[in-house]
Scaffold this motif. Structure first.
Motif, short mmCIF file in Angstrom:
data_model
loop_
_atom_site.label_atom_id
_atom_site.label_comp_id
_atom_site.label_asym_id
_atom_site.label_seq_id
_atom_site.Cartn_x
_atom_site.Cartn_y
_atom_site.Cartn_z
N VAL A 1 85.97 57.67 95.12
CA VAL A 1 86.27 58.94 95.79
C VAL A 1 87.11 59.83 94.87
CG1 VAL A 1 87.46 60.01 97.75
CG2 VAL A 1 86.03 57.99 98.11
N THR A 2 88.12 59.26 94.25
CA THR A 2 88.99 60.03 93.35
C THR A 2 88.19 60.62 92.20
OG1 THR A 2 90.86 58.64 93.94
CG2 THR A 2 91.06 59.92 91.90
N ALA A 3 87.28 59.84 91.62
CA ALA A 3 86.46 60.34 90.51
C ALA A 3 85.56 61.48 90.96
CB ALA A 3 85.62 59.20 89.93
N GLN A 4 85.06 61.40 92.18
CA GLN A 4 84.21 62.48 92.67
C GLN A 4 85.01 63.77 92.86
OE1 GLN A 4 81.44 61.55 95.83
NE2 GLN A 4 80.08 60.90 94.18
N TYR A 5 86.21 63.67 93.40
CA TYR A 5 87.05 64.87 93.53
C TYR A 5 87.40 65.45 92.17
CZ TYR A 5 87.63 65.04 98.56
OH TYR A 5 87.40 65.19 99.90
N ALA A 6 87.62 64.59 91.18
CA ALA A 6 87.94 65.07 89.84
C ALA A 6 86.76 65.82 89.22
CB ALA A 6 88.34 63.90 88.94
N ALA A 7 85.54 65.40 89.54
CA ALA A 7 84.34 66.04 88.99
C ALA A 7 83.91 67.27 89.78
CB ALA A 7 83.20 65.03 88.96
N LEU A 8 84.34 67.39 91.02
CA LEU A 8 83.87 68.44 91.91
C LEU A 8 84.17 69.85 91.40
CD1 LEU A 8 82.64 69.30 94.65
CD2 LEU A 8 84.96 69.10 95.60
N GLU A 9 83.14 70.66 91.35
CA GLU A 9 83.26 72.09 91.06
C GLU A 9 82.74 72.81 92.31
OE1 GLU A 9 80.93 72.75 87.52
OE2 GLU A 9 82.25 71.49 86.31
N PRO A 10 83.64 73.40 93.09
CA PRO A 10 83.19 74.08 94.32
C PRO A 10 82.17 75.17 94.00
CG PRO A 10 85.58 73.88 94.28
CD PRO A 10 85.08 73.47 92.91
N LEU A 11 81.42 75.55 95.01
CA LEU A 11 80.44 76.62 94.84
C LEU A 11 81.12 77.86 94.27
CD1 LEU A 11 78.36 76.59 98.16
CD2 LEU A 11 77.60 75.91 95.88
N ALA A 12 80.47 78.46 93.30
CA ALA A 12 80.96 79.72 92.73
C ALA A 12 80.40 80.87 93.57
CB ALA A 12 80.50 79.84 91.28
N GLY A 13 81.03 82.03 93.47
CA GLY A 13 80.64 83.18 94.26
C GLY A 13 79.20 83.62 94.06
N LYS B 1 78.77 69.20 90.41
CA LYS B 1 79.04 70.19 89.36
C LYS B 1 78.01 71.31 89.41
CE LYS B 1 80.98 66.96 85.96
NZ LYS B 1 80.83 66.48 84.56
N ARG B 2 78.43 72.45 88.93
CA ARG B 2 77.49 73.56 88.86
C ARG B 2 76.28 73.19 88.01
NH1 ARG B 2 77.95 79.67 89.13
NH2 ARG B 2 75.85 80.24 88.57
N SER B 3 76.50 72.50 86.90
CA SER B 3 75.38 72.12 86.04
C SER B 3 74.38 71.25 86.80
CB SER B 3 75.87 71.42 84.77
OG SER B 3 76.55 70.22 85.09
#
Length: 167
Positions: free
Chosen positions: A119-131, A76-78
């Motif tokens: 793995v599924t929980a990690q994808y659900a939490a994932l926030e890709p890098l912001a610009g 996550k970004r946080s």
């Protein structure tokens, strides 16, 4: 950074070697309680992750100008903000790719505490890098050598922000 099974450890080792930098795997910074929770198939929550991320960030900051490379989910970004608070020079290499490939890789690992079920929980939490976050996103299905080449090119690019660590 990336989900479990993305190849963070493999790429991190290779990148650290190419940079002549210290390397750490963020898994080594988890408390026994965090490892037990994940081993039981329970995802960590933000309160579980905060001290862990602080320790990872402190390790990065302690590397000083020489820098270092650490493999860390930083989903996550946080979470990435915590790392940047500890060391503002952090630059992220996001290893992104398909969930089925990550799950297959995790299923093939031996002796690791992270079960396939998370793995599924990690994808659900994932926030890709912001610009506005310093870093690069690369597909983890590429060979590790290609990923390292792309990271090194991005770090050398004139538009790259001043960096000293790669997560």
């Amino acid at each position: 950074m990336g989900v479990t099974g993305a190849g963070k450890t493999t790429v991190g080792h290779a990148l650290a070697e190419a940079l002549g930098a210290d390397y750490a795997d963020a898994d080594a910074f988890h408390s026994e309680g965090n490892v037990a929770k994940m081993s039981a198939g329970e995802p960590l929550d933000d309160s579980d992750r905060e001290p862990w991320l602080g320790a990872v960030g402190d390790w990065l900051a302690a590397r000083g100008p020489a820098g270092g490379v650490v493999s860390c989910s930083a989903l996550k970004r946080s979470y990435r903000d915590i790392l940047r608070e500890r060391d503002p020079g952090v630059w992220f290499l996001h290893l992104a790719g398909p969930a089925d490939v990550a799950a297959a890789r995790v299923g093939e690992r031996e002796g690791h505490f992270m079960p396939v079920s998370l793995v599924t929980a990690q994808y659900a939490a994932l926030e890709p890098l912001a610009g506005d976050e310093p870093g690069l996103t690369v597909e983890f299905v590429l060979p590790p050598g290609r990923i390292v080449e792309r990271a090194l090119s991005a770090l050398d690019a004139p538009q790259a922000e001043t960096t000293k660590e790669v997560v």
